[in-house]
Design a protein around this motif. Structure first.
Motif, PDB file in Angstrom:
ATOM      1  N   UNK A 226       0.839  -1.204   0.000  1.00 17.57           N
ATOM      2  CA  UNK A 226       0.000   0.000   0.000  1.00 17.57           C
ATOM      3  C   UNK A 226       0.870   1.248   0.000  1.00 17.57           C
ATOM      4  N   UNK A 227       1.935   1.232   0.817  1.00 17.83           N
ATOM      5  CA  UNK A 227       2.849   2.368   0.876  1.00 17.83           C
ATOM      6  C   UNK A 227       3.521   2.591  -0.478  1.00 17.83           C
ATOM      7  N   UNK A 228       3.991   1.525  -1.098  1.00 21.49           N
ATOM      8  CA  UNK A 228       4.622   1.617  -2.418  1.00 21.49           C
ATOM      9  C   UNK A 228       3.672   2.264  -3.416  1.00 21.49           C
ATOM     10  N   UNK A 229       2.397   1.939  -3.280  1.00 24.88           N
ATOM     11  CA  UNK A 229       1.387   2.447  -4.201  1.00 24.88           C
ATOM     12  C   UNK A 229       1.253   3.969  -4.161  1.00 24.88           C
ATOM     13  N   UNK A 230       1.626   4.576  -3.033  1.00 22.57           N
ATOM     14  CA  UNK A 230       1.492   6.020  -2.860  1.00 22.57           C
ATOM     15  C   UNK A 230       2.798   6.782  -3.099  1.00 22.57           C
ATOM     16  N   UNK A 231       3.894   6.070  -3.358  1.00 21.47           N
ATOM     17  CA  UNK A 231       5.184   6.723  -3.531  1.00 21.47           C
ATOM     18  C   UNK A 231       5.448   7.090  -4.985  1.00 21.47           C
ATOM     19  N   UNK A 232       6.399   7.992  -5.184  1.00 19.13           N
ATOM     20  CA  UNK A 232       6.803   8.302  -6.551  1.00 19.13           C
ATOM     21  C   UNK A 232       7.651   7.153  -7.104  1.00 19.13           C
ATOM     22  N   UNK A 233       8.006   7.237  -8.359  1.00 23.27           N
ATOM     23  CA  UNK A 233       8.691   6.122  -9.031  1.00 23.27           C
ATOM     24  C   UNK A 233      10.009   5.755  -8.355  1.00 23.27           C
ATOM     25  N   UNK A 234      10.788   6.739  -7.990  1.00 25.19           N
ATOM     26  CA  UNK A 234      12.090   6.475  -7.382  1.00 25.19           C
ATOM     27  C   UNK A 234      11.950   5.808  -6.019  1.00 25.19           C
ATOM     28  N   UNK A 235      11.094   6.371  -5.168  1.00 22.50           N
ATOM     29  CA  UNK A 235      10.921   5.815  -3.837  1.00 22.50           C
ATOM     30  C   UNK A 235      10.203   4.461  -3.872  1.00 22.50           C
ATOM     31  N   UNK A 236       9.328   4.264  -4.841  1.00 23.22           N
ATOM     32  CA  UNK A 236       8.669   2.963  -5.010  1.00 23.22           C
ATOM     33  C   UNK A 236       9.703   1.874  -5.267  1.00 23.22           C
ATOM     34  N   UNK A 237      10.661   2.181  -6.137  1.00 23.67           N
ATOM     35  CA  UNK A 237      11.715   1.214  -6.446  1.00 23.67           C
ATOM     36  C   UNK A 237      12.568   0.930  -5.213  1.00 23.67           C
ATOM     37  N   UNK A 238      12.873   1.983  -4.453  1.00 19.08           N
ATOM     38  CA  UNK A 238      13.690   1.812  -3.245  1.00 19.08           C
ATOM     39  C   UNK A 238      12.978   0.927  -2.222  1.00 19.08           C
ATOM     40  N   UNK A 239      11.695   1.191  -1.991  1.00 18.28           N
ATOM     41  CA  UNK A 239      10.968   0.403  -1.003  1.00 18.28           C
ATOM     42  C   UNK A 239      10.708  -1.015  -1.516  1.00 18.28           C
ATOM     43  N   UNK A 240      10.473  -1.171  -2.799  1.00 17.46           N
ATOM     44  CA  UNK A 240      10.313  -2.505  -3.369  1.00 17.46           C
ATOM     45  C   UNK A 240      11.583  -3.330  -3.189  1.00 17.46           C
ATOM     46  N   UNK A 241      12.723  -2.682  -3.374  1.00 13.98           N
ATOM     47  CA  UNK A 241      14.010  -3.360  -3.155  1.00 13.98           C
ATOM     48  C   UNK A 241      14.134  -3.785  -1.699  1.00 13.98           C
ATOM     49  N   UNK A 242      13.748  -2.887  -0.787  1.00 14.22           N
ATOM     50  CA  UNK A 242      13.785  -3.231   0.643  1.00 14.22           C
ATOM     51  C   UNK A 242      12.848  -4.407   0.936  1.00 14.22           C
ATOM     52  N   UNK A 243      11.678  -4.365   0.355  1.00 11.59           N
ATOM     53  CA  UNK A 243      10.690  -5.436   0.542  1.00 11.59           C
ATOM     54  C   UNK A 243      11.249  -6.778   0.069  1.00 11.59           C
ATOM     55  N   UNK A 244      11.829  -6.787  -1.113  1.00  9.43           N
ATOM     56  CA  UNK A 244      12.378  -8.032  -1.666  1.00  9.43           C
ATOM     57  C   UNK A 244      13.496  -8.575  -0.784  1.00  9.43           C
ATOM     58  N   UNK A 245      14.307  -7.692  -0.256  1.00 10.61           N
ATOM     59  CA  UNK A 245      15.442  -8.115   0.561  1.00 10.61           C
ATOM     60  C   UNK A 245      15.007  -8.643   1.921  1.00 10.61           C
ATOM     61  N   UNK A 246      14.072  -7.953   2.557  1.00 13.00           N
ATOM     62  CA  UNK A 246      13.755  -8.279   3.948  1.00 13.00           C
ATOM     63  C   UNK A 246      12.557  -9.208   4.116  1.00 13.00           C
ATOM     64  N   UNK A 247      11.596  -9.172   3.217  1.00  9.50           N
ATOM     65  CA  UNK A 247      10.446 -10.053   3.362  1.00  9.50           C
ATOM     66  C   UNK A 247      10.509 -11.251   2.419  1.00  9.50           C
TER      67      UNK A 247
END
Length: 266
Positions: A226-247
């Motif tokens: 949900x958070x990724x859905x509200x972020x801009x393109x750059x921050x979405x990629x950053x949080x998606x990377x964090x998600x893939x790494x940690x979850x």
């Protein structure tokens, strides 16, 4: 913008799936909350504002050992249909009302009103709270639970990444004007300035550390999506990377959030 977290009325974070995942993730804490609430209080009529699919009423029904009447109020017709199915076998009188409950004068009188995470959608909470007071019996109570986006935290991550994500999310959610994701301070002030004679305010911590049980993982995963859905393109990629790494890769992580809890009475 994805809508799977919205209910039939378009309210964010109110779909049946989201509410269920949220509820199941926090079920032990919520069960203890209900046990404590009713330890010395036996209301004859309970009204749940924004009852959704009846998850809180179901929990109350399965926890209390005294007879009472339930009234659930919500604007989502499909959610109320699910709630009705849940309550068929309950040994209590149960009524559901399709309404956005903003017209206070139309609300029923009761011994207990529940207002759980509804203030994000209420434009004038001070009028709302004082209006509910007039609907309570002599010893009645209004119980409030309210989350706040600023009190939700997951990690670990660098301070720079966290601040960047929080700033973009704040600007994006505020710009949408669909609901108040950061509402704890407004609700706190309204409670303190209300006309209720007795006001209790506490804060409830909910936290989990990895490895996570499955009933929590879905809620955690969807919170980040949900958070990724509200972020801009750059921050979405950053949080998606964090998600893939940690979850996805199951590296160590944590999650916590804090809810404001208030019990108001005459």
């Amino acid at each position: 913008m994805q809508k799977k977290w919205n209910n039939l009325s378009g309210r964010p974070l109110s779909s049946s799936d989201w509410l269920y995942e949220h509820h199941i993730a926090k079920l032990p804490e919520r069960t203890n909350f209900i046990k404590n609430l009713f330890s010395n209080f036996k209301p004859k009529r309970i009204v749940d504002l924004g009852c959704g699919t009846g998850l809180w009423l179901e929990l109350i029904n399965n926890t209390i050992d005294f007879d009472c009447e339930f009234i659930g109020i919500d604007s989502d017709k499909l959610a109320l249909e699910e709630a009705k199915k849940k309550s068929i076998r309950w040994n209590k009188k149960v009524t559901y009302i399709e309404s956005d409950f903003m017209n206070i004068q139309d609300l029923p009188e009761a011994d207990l009103y529940l207002a759980f995470n509804v203030f994000s959608y209420i434009k004038s909470p001070s009028c709302f709270i004082d209006g509910i007071k007039d609907k309570l019996s002599r010893n009645g109570k209004l119980v409030i639970r309210q989350y706040d986006g600023a009190a939700i935290r997951f990690g670990p991550m660098t301070h720079e990444l966290r601040i960047n994500i929080e700033n973009v999310l704040f600007n994006s959610v505020n710009y949408s004007q669909s609901f108040k994701h950061y509402d704890l301070d407004r609700v706190f002030d309204v409670i303190e300035n209300s006309t209720f004679e007795h006001k209790e305010i506490n804060f409830e911590l909910f936290q989990r550390n990895s490895p996570y049980p499955q009933d929590f993982y879905k809620y955690y995963s969807n919170t980040i999506k949900w958070t990724i859905n509200y972020l801009n393109e750059n921050m979405s990629k950053e949080l998606q990377h964090w998600y893939d790494k940690h979850l996805v890769e199951c590296n160590s992580s944590y999650f916590y959030e804090v809810d404001l809890i208030s019990i108001l009475s005459r």
